[in-house]
Design an enzyme around this catalytic site. Sequence first.
Site, short mmCIF file in Angstrom:
data_model
loop_
_atom_site.label_atom_id
_atom_site.label_comp_id
_atom_site.label_asym_id
_atom_site.label_seq_id
_atom_site.Cartn_x
_atom_site.Cartn_y
_atom_site.Cartn_z
N HIS A 1 -10.78 -2.81 -1.05
CA HIS A 1 -11.68 -2.23 -0.05
C HIS A 1 -12.70 -1.33 -0.74
CE1 HIS A 1 -9.02 -3.16 3.47
NE2 HIS A 1 -8.08 -3.09 2.54
N TYR B 1 -0.67 -10.14 0.74
CA TYR B 1 0.46 -9.67 1.56
C TYR B 1 0.37 -10.23 2.98
CZ TYR B 1 -3.04 -6.23 3.01
OH TYR B 1 -4.19 -5.63 3.44
N TYR C 1 0.84 -1.21 0.00
CA TYR C 1 0.00 0.00 0.00
C TYR C 1 0.87 1.25 0.00
CZ TYR C 1 -4.22 -2.61 1.30
OH TYR C 1 -5.29 -3.46 1.31
#
Lengths: 253, 204
Positions: A173, A158, A119
């Site tokens: 998300h 991950y 991210y």
Amino acid sequence: MQKAETAMKNEKQQSGPFIQRDRNWHPPAYTPTYKTSILRSPQKALLSLDNTLSEMTGPVFGHSLIGELDNDLLQNFSQNGDLPIGERIVVHGRVLDEKGHPVPNVLLELWQANAGGRYRHQKESYIAPLDPNFGGCGRTITDDDGNYTFRTIRPGPYPWPNGVNDWRPAHIHFSVFGQGFAQRLITQMYFEGDPLIARCPILNTIPDQAAIEQLVAPLDMANSLPMDSLAYKFDIVLRGRRSTYFENRREGN
Amino acid sequence: MPQSLNYLKETPSQTAGPYVHIGCTPNFAGIKGVYEQDLGASMVNDKTKGERITIRGSVIDGNGMALKDALVEIWQADSDGLYNSPFETRGTADPNFSGWGRSAGEMDTGEFCFHTIKPGVVPFTDGRPMAPHITFWIVARGINLGLHTRMYFPEENTANQADPVLGRVEHKSRVPTLIAQKDGNDYRFDIHLQGELETVFFDI
């Protein structure tokens, strides 16, 4: 404005309270195998409240909010026109309510890791590298039939600190606004066939296997673009409104 | 077998996770240039009617530690008690007030902050007035389903006493968890996820 549009479609816009939320379908607050929930889960009974105007209303966003590239994660963080690394995918679907009606004007905001599972966030320390051409956020608003589309890359799985060797399945998300604040929802979309789904402590906070499967988007070859992108279809269901034909309501409420 | 109702099930919730700010407040998260500004950062402008107020607070876990990765949203009526929503049927809300705010909290402390106005009175389902209040919605890593609650105002003691929602709280000692504290010119509204001071959360 709103009334005129409704009249044209010859459809009565419902404004009543939302159907009670089925809390056995959602994950409970306290789920010790997802460790962070232990200290962040309310322990006392919730106060049950049939909707008032404060819950039946909510912010609704106009299509003018959305920029041309907002739903195109391949390009909305691109530097000098370069594209991010990863499998190009289209994620699309419909937003419906529990009664099966499409929900228009729903703001969907999404965020995800890059193809390596990293991210773009200062608190993120996974060894996979950042992708200079991938920001990882996008947004769109559903059309009159509740449809939405995004273009992005498939995020990587991950590891995360929960168990010693816990991995998140690839996921995106979603933050969803309906028409009333009581519909507000955040969830995650997963990919058909991912072997990490069954092993995920966060997905397994959901007690019902059928509810877990509701979060798994199937591969949708019918909407894949030849020589370009695979497609995944992810429909989202928001709470429906209760019919109010026989309810006592004072004038003006 | 009876007929099928053919209703759909609501999409189950999943935690917002540690990186909710990437999706909901990307500029705050350092992702610049995708959106001009973060949504919900500003609720008022120069023309907004009503008394300007500032609300600050923290979301606090069961060990007394403030969350630094929460996202807090509020939804409220304008100064006349009208909601800026297509489903507001009683009139038209102040066009210079969005009614909705979103705060990622301070990067170092997690403290949320809203610059807004004090809301007017909104009727309960039976027509009785509800005391001025603001709806809060809290998501974060470790919260599996977004939490709804309300903030009421400490100077509205009489209205609070008569409020039909506060009146539903069985353990009266918990009512103060829904009432902000005056902090100079501002209001402070801490949200406790657990413990003796656990905030009353709502199943709406």
